[in-house]
Every structure is written in C-alpha cells, then in structure tokens.
Scaffold this motif. Structure first.
Motif, PDB file in Angstrom:
ATOM      1  N   THR A   8     -22.650  90.009  79.203  1.00 49.46           N
ATOM      2  CA  THR A   8     -23.866  90.205  79.983  1.00 49.46           C
ATOM      3  C   THR A   8     -23.820  91.521  80.742  1.00 49.46           C
ATOM      4  OG1 THR A   8     -25.364  89.112  81.546  1.00 49.46           O
ATOM      5  CG2 THR A   8     -23.004  89.055  82.067  1.00 49.46           C
ATOM      6  N   VAL A   9     -24.925  91.818  81.409  1.00 45.51           N
ATOM      7  CA  VAL A   9     -25.016  92.994  82.282  1.00 45.51           C
ATOM      8  C   VAL A   9     -25.343  92.517  83.694  1.00 45.51           C
ATOM      9  CG1 VAL A   9     -25.675  94.630  80.481  1.00 45.51           C
ATOM     10  CG2 VAL A   9     -27.448  93.285  81.604  1.00 45.51           C
ATOM     11  N   ILE A  10     -24.700  93.133  84.663  1.00 43.27           N
ATOM     12  CA  ILE A  10     -24.886  92.743  86.060  1.00 43.27           C
ATOM     13  C   ILE A  10     -25.092  94.009  86.882  1.00 43.27           C
ATOM     14  CG2 ILE A  10     -23.833  91.600  88.055  1.00 43.27           C
ATOM     15  CD1 ILE A  10     -22.067  90.058  86.080  1.00 43.27           C
ATOM     16  N   GLY A  11     -26.134  94.006  87.709  1.00 44.14           N
ATOM     17  CA  GLY A  11     -26.339  95.166  88.557  1.00 44.14           C
ATOM     18  C   GLY A  11     -27.743  95.220  89.107  1.00 44.14           C
ATOM     19  N   ASP A  12     -27.979  96.233  89.929  1.00 44.09           N
ATOM     20  CA  ASP A  12     -29.262  96.374  90.608  1.00 44.09           C
ATOM     21  C   ASP A  12     -30.407  96.562  89.625  1.00 44.09           C
ATOM     22  OD1 ASP A  12     -30.967  96.979  93.024  1.00 44.09           O
ATOM     23  OD2 ASP A  12     -31.116  98.896  91.956  1.00 44.09           O
ATOM     24  N   ALA A  13     -30.164  97.253  88.507  1.00 45.85           N
ATOM     25  CA  ALA A  13     -31.243  97.506  87.547  1.00 45.85           C
ATOM     26  C   ALA A  13     -31.767  96.200  86.961  1.00 45.85           C
ATOM     27  CB  ALA A  13     -30.746  98.420  86.428  1.00 45.85           C
ATOM     28  N   VAL A  14     -30.892  95.214  86.755  1.00 46.80           N
ATOM     29  CA  VAL A  14     -31.325  93.916  86.232  1.00 46.80           C
ATOM     30  C   VAL A  14     -32.232  93.231  87.237  1.00 46.80           C
ATOM     31  CG1 VAL A  14     -30.558  91.685  85.337  1.00 46.80           C
ATOM     32  CG2 VAL A  14     -29.174  93.723  84.927  1.00 46.80           C
ATOM     33  N   ASN A  15     -31.827  93.246  88.506  1.00 49.44           N
ATOM     34  CA  ASN A  15     -32.629  92.611  89.552  1.00 49.44           C
ATOM     35  C   ASN A  15     -33.963  93.315  89.725  1.00 49.44           C
ATOM     36  OD1 ASN A  15     -32.959  90.792  91.901  1.00 49.44           O
ATOM     37  ND2 ASN A  15     -32.828  92.708  93.064  1.00 49.44           N
ATOM     38  N   ARG A  16     -33.955  94.665  89.725  1.00 51.66           N
ATOM     39  CA  ARG A  16     -35.208  95.413  89.885  1.00 51.66           C
ATOM     40  C   ARG A  16     -36.177  95.140  88.739  1.00 51.66           C
ATOM     41  NH1 ARG A  16     -34.772 100.799  89.446  1.00 51.66           N
ATOM     42  NH2 ARG A  16     -32.519 100.879  89.106  1.00 51.66           N
ATOM     43  N   ALA A  17     -35.657  95.064  87.503  1.00 55.43           N
ATOM     44  CA  ALA A  17     -36.534  94.789  86.363  1.00 55.43           C
ATOM     45  C   ALA A  17     -37.213  93.436  86.515  1.00 55.43           C
ATOM     46  CB  ALA A  17     -35.740  94.830  85.068  1.00 55.43           C
ATOM     47  N   ALA A  18     -36.480  92.419  86.968  1.00 55.32           N
ATOM     48  CA  ALA A  18     -37.058  91.084  87.157  1.00 55.32           C
ATOM     49  C   ALA A  18     -38.120  91.103  88.252  1.00 55.32           C
ATOM     50  CB  ALA A  18     -35.952  90.095  87.480  1.00 55.32           C
ATOM     51  N   LYS A  19     -37.834  91.790  89.358  1.00 57.89           N
ATOM     52  CA  LYS A  19     -38.795  91.825  90.467  1.00 57.89           C
ATOM     53  C   LYS A  19     -40.030  92.663  90.123  1.00 57.89           C
ATOM     54  CE  LYS A  19     -36.015  89.342  92.860  1.00 57.89           C
ATOM     55  NZ  LYS A  19     -36.296  87.896  92.975  1.00 57.89           N
ATOM     56  N   LEU A  20     -39.815  93.747  89.399  1.00 53.05           N
ATOM     57  CA  LEU A  20     -40.952  94.573  88.984  1.00 53.05           C
ATOM     58  C   LEU A  20     -41.835  93.818  88.000  1.00 53.05           C
ATOM     59  CD1 LEU A  20     -39.252  98.066  88.515  1.00 53.05           C
ATOM     60  CD2 LEU A  20     -40.890  97.421  90.298  1.00 53.05           C
ATOM     61  N   GLU A  21     -41.213  92.993  87.139  1.00 54.71           N
ATOM     62  CA  GLU A  21     -42.024  92.224  86.199  1.00 54.71           C
ATOM     63  C   GLU A  21     -42.918  91.242  86.970  1.00 54.71           C
ATOM     64  OE1 GLU A  21     -43.938  89.989  83.746  1.00 54.71           O
ATOM     65  OE2 GLU A  21     -42.368  88.894  84.836  1.00 54.71           O
ATOM     66  N   ASP A  22     -42.377  90.608  88.003  1.00 54.35           N
ATOM     67  CA  ASP A  22     -43.193  89.718  88.847  1.00 54.35           C
ATOM     68  C   ASP A  22     -44.306  90.497  89.537  1.00 54.35           C
ATOM     69  OD1 ASP A  22     -41.907  87.361  88.264  1.00 54.35           O
ATOM     70  OD2 ASP A  22     -40.480  87.516  89.922  1.00 54.35           O
ATOM     71  N   ALA A  23     -44.010  91.764  89.884  1.00 56.80           N
ATOM     72  CA  ALA A  23     -44.997  92.575  90.593  1.00 56.80           C
ATOM     73  C   ALA A  23     -46.194  92.922  89.726  1.00 56.80           C
ATOM     74  CB  ALA A  23     -44.343  93.850  91.125  1.00 56.80           C
TER      75      ALA A  23
END
Length: 467
Positions: free
Chosen positions: A403-418
């Motif tokens: 897997t991949v772990i990091g801020d970019a993964v979290n930002r992509a998920a939050k931006l998709e919700d946005a």
C-alpha cells in the motif's frame, strides 16, 4: 548426559523406522491423493504438462526409430547373418505404433492403460528383436544374451522420466526386467541340459556358454536404475506439483496486484515482512460514485456487483493505459497511484491526464450501467493529489498488504469529497497542478478556486477544477 525421554523415543534395535516401513506403493498413492486434492484448475495445468511430455516422448521415440532405420539401411549387412532378418519388420512395426501414439496424443489425452500398453509394446518389440538374433545367426539362444541391444532398455526407462511421473518409470523398469528375465530363462533351460553354463569369464566371452552372474548383474542394474529414477521422480514430482501450485498462485496474484507488485513479491530474494517501505514522489487518484450506498441498498446484489465490475474495470483500464496502477478498490471507490510501484518522473502529469479523461468515461458508461439495472445516470467524482508517500508492506505475520501511506493519499480522499461542495467532477490542488505543469502536462483547467476550506484538511487551499 543421556536423556531418558529421547532414549524412549528411539525405536528398539532391529525395529524398522516408520518411514522405512512405508512402502513405495503407499508413498505413490499419497502423492496421487495430494494431487486429487488440488484445485481443478491446478490439476488441469498439471495434466496439460503431462500431455505435452507424452507428445515429447512420442516424438523422441519416432526420431530414434527413424535414426536407426536410416542407420540400418546404410550399414552393410553383418557377416554370418544367414538366417531370416527380423530387424526391418521390428523397425517397421515400432515406427507404425509410434506414429499412431503421437497422432493420438494430439487428438486426446492418452489414458493410463494405453500408456502402460505402449510400454509393454515397446519392451515386447525390443525383446523380440533381441530374441531374433539367435535365429538370424543360427546360434543357440544363449547367443542373444551377449547382444548390446539390451542397453536400449535403459533408453526406454529414461524416456519415461520426461513425464515426471514415477509410476510409469517403475512400470517400464519392471516390464523390462520381466522381459529380460523371460529371455534369460528361455536361454538357460536348454543350456542347463547341454552343459553350457560356465563360471569362466573368458569362456563366457568367447563361446555360447552362459555366465549366470553376468545375467544377474544385468537384472540388478536394470532394477537399480529403475528404483533410483523412480525415487528421483517421486521427489521431483512433489517439486513439480508445488511449482504448478505456486505458478497458479502467482498468476492469481497478478489479478489482485499490479504486475510489477506481483513480480516483486514472487521474485523477492527474501520473504516479505511488514514494516518495510521507502519514500517516493507519487500522485494519487481517488474515484468514487455519488450516492452509491443509497442506490445499491434498493438493488439486487447481482445488479450491484455487475455495475461495480463494469465501472471499476473501465476505470482500471483507463488508469493503466495512462501509466498508473490501481492500489485497491474501496467498495465503489478506486484508489490508483502513479509512480508508486515504479518510480516515474511524470507521475503528476500522467495522473491529471487520466483525471481529465474520466468525465468522458463516465458519460460513456452511463447507458451501459443503466442497461445493467442502475436506476439513474452515473454520477461520479475524482480527485488527484501529489507528494511524498511511503510505499511498502503493512499487516501482520499471516496477512500482508502492499500500500501507500502519506499526506497525498489523505488529500486525494478529502479533495474527492470536496467535489460535492465545489460542484466539480475532477478536482486537484494548486500544488499538484503546478507540479504536473513542470512535468509536461498541457491541459487547461476549467477554473481555479482560491483559498477554499476543505473539510478534513488544515488551512485554506487553492483548488483547480479540471472538469
């Protein structure tokens, strides 16, 4: 100091160990039982290899009989051979039988009884050829015991080893020993009454006398070669079965992971363990269907799964065509990465190019998904974020995940919700867009939004709407 417990664990003197008491037959049966317990697709792969081996054996036998036929036709007739010559008949019969066997191997899977029959025919033809020598040369039967043709028994036994099935090697060896024993018995019976049995090796070599020890040696060597090859193939068969299992598992693995990940797992020099990873510059793409949970709750399970399969399959192909790899499926969501499995100098540019193509894909999928039972036009969103992430293996001793772990993964998920609040379909942030530009991305954004609060992210963000 002597341990009484260990002393009690040892067998009494003269008592055979359990492994020694197990017969060859029971071991072979155990191997067969293990193979029957294999999944049907693995057994099918094993049968396919055996069929290929049988064809190879047939072609080698055909090449041998043609070689010997050519050699026989070119060589001058041996001196002293005044009797009827059986060699052409034996070669012709063996050629026809081998051609039939090769032809049948391409039309059907040869059953075990036919393979045993072919072994018997092989040995019978060779025994018949050897037997004919004393008729051809008008000599007593003991004459043919000195014929070097007996060595072809070893060739037949070795040929059966190509199938990697110890049973057929064992059968070939036992049939060869039985055939040779019959020839020796036929020669010995009249020799006993005619006093042709000797213990003199010189007399044995220079006359038609028979040396019992020499014939016993041939039988012992035949039996020894047979048993050694059977044992080797018994062990080799276990390795082959394990290899077929692992190959099937590796093939299945490639359907669950990106090909590069599967290759790194199956080709690793050391066993993979949780906790290993490295930092890479990666672009993360998150794709999600709007209202999926609400709509899916009113549909039959088979409809939901059919829609998911079609939608995720189309997104996966677009991602892979664009140089990315799907990391995982999150229900109706797709998490894809660019530059994670294989480092890439244009990860962000590739991710934005794929994101730009998603709206057209959603529009093309909409009528197909409605035909499958989805009750409304497909509404989906996507977001891309780039940055350094940790790429590696997580999990426990028995269950691992790449897997991949990091801020970019979290930002992509939050931006998709946005996307819902922004009213967009494909969204990224200004940092990712600028990085993609520097990597050669030439797309034109629909609009930019400055200093937007994104739920789940600290501070205000400059957003770029791609669609």
């Amino acid at each position: 100091m002597d341990d009484p417990a260990s002393r009690d664990a040892l067998p009494a003197p003269g008592t055979p160990r359990r492994a020694d008491r197990a017969s060859w037959l029971s071991r072979l049966r155990r191997v067969a039982a293990d193979e029957r317990a294999m999944p049907a697709r693995v057994r099918a792969e094993l049968r396919a290899r055996e069929t290929s081996a049988e064809r190879l054996i047939g072609w080698i036998q055909l090449a041998l009989v043609v070689f010997f036929a050519v050699l026989y036709s070119l060589a001058p007739r041996a001196e002293g051979a005044a009797g009827f010559n059986f060699v052409p008949l034996a070669l012709a019969a063996y050629f026809l039988f081998t051609v039939l066997r090769v032809a049948l191997s391409y039309r059907t899977v040869l059953p075990g009884w036919y393979l045993v029959l072919s072994i018997v025919v092989d040995v019978a033809l060779l025994c018949g050829l050897i037997f004919s020598f004393h008729i051809q040369y008008a000599q007593p039967a003991t004459f043919y015991l000195k014929a070097p043709t007996v060595m072809y028994f070893f060739l037949f036994i070795a040929l059966r080893a190509l199938r990697f099935d110890p049973r057929f090697v064992l059968v070939t060896g036992l049939v060869a020993i039985a055939g040779w024993a019959a020839l020796v018995g036929y020669a010995i019976l009249p020799a006993l009454s005619e006093m042709r049995v000797t213990r003199n090796y010189v007399e044995y070599l220079t006359s038609n006398a028979i040396l019992l020890g020499a014939e016993l040696d041939k039988s012992i060597v035949l039996l020894g070669v047979t048993l050694l090859l059977t044992l080797a193939l018994y062990r080799g068969r276990q390795v082959l079965v394990a290899a077929v299992r692992e190959e099937a598992a590796a093939s299945d693995l490639k359907r669950f992971f990106a090909p590069e990940v599967a290759s790194s797992i199956t080709g690793a020099d050391e066993a993979l363990v949780a906790g290993r990873g490295e930092v890479r510059e990666v672009a993360v793409l998150m794709v999600d269907i709007r209202g999926f949970t609400r709509i899916a709750a009113s549909l039959p399970p088979e409809t939901v799964m059919a829609v998911l399969a079609r939608y995720q399959g189309a997104v996966t192909r677009l991602v892979e065509d664009g140089g990315g790899r799907v990391d995982k499926y999150l229900g109706d969501g797709v998490l894809a990465t660019f530059g994670a499995v294989t480092p890439s100098a244009s990860a962000s540019a590739s991710a934005l190019a794929v994101g730009e193509g998603l709206p057209a894909l959603f529009r093309a999928l909409a009528p197909e998904l409605q035909a499958l039972g989805w009750p409304e036009p497909l509404r989906a969103g996507a977001a891309i974020a780039a940055g350094p992430v940790t790429v590696g293996v997580v999990g426990g001793d028995e269950r691992l995940e790449f897997t991949v772990i990091g801020d970019a993964v979290n930002r992509a998920a939050k931006l998709e919700d946005a996307n819902k609040s922004v009213g967009s379909v494909v969204l990224t942030d200004a940092e990712t867009f600028a990085l993609a530009r520097s990597q050669g991305y030439a797309g034109t954004p629909r609009e930019t939004r400055g200093q937007v609060a994104v739920a789940g992210l600290d501070g205000l963000r400059d957003l770029v709407v791609l669609a």
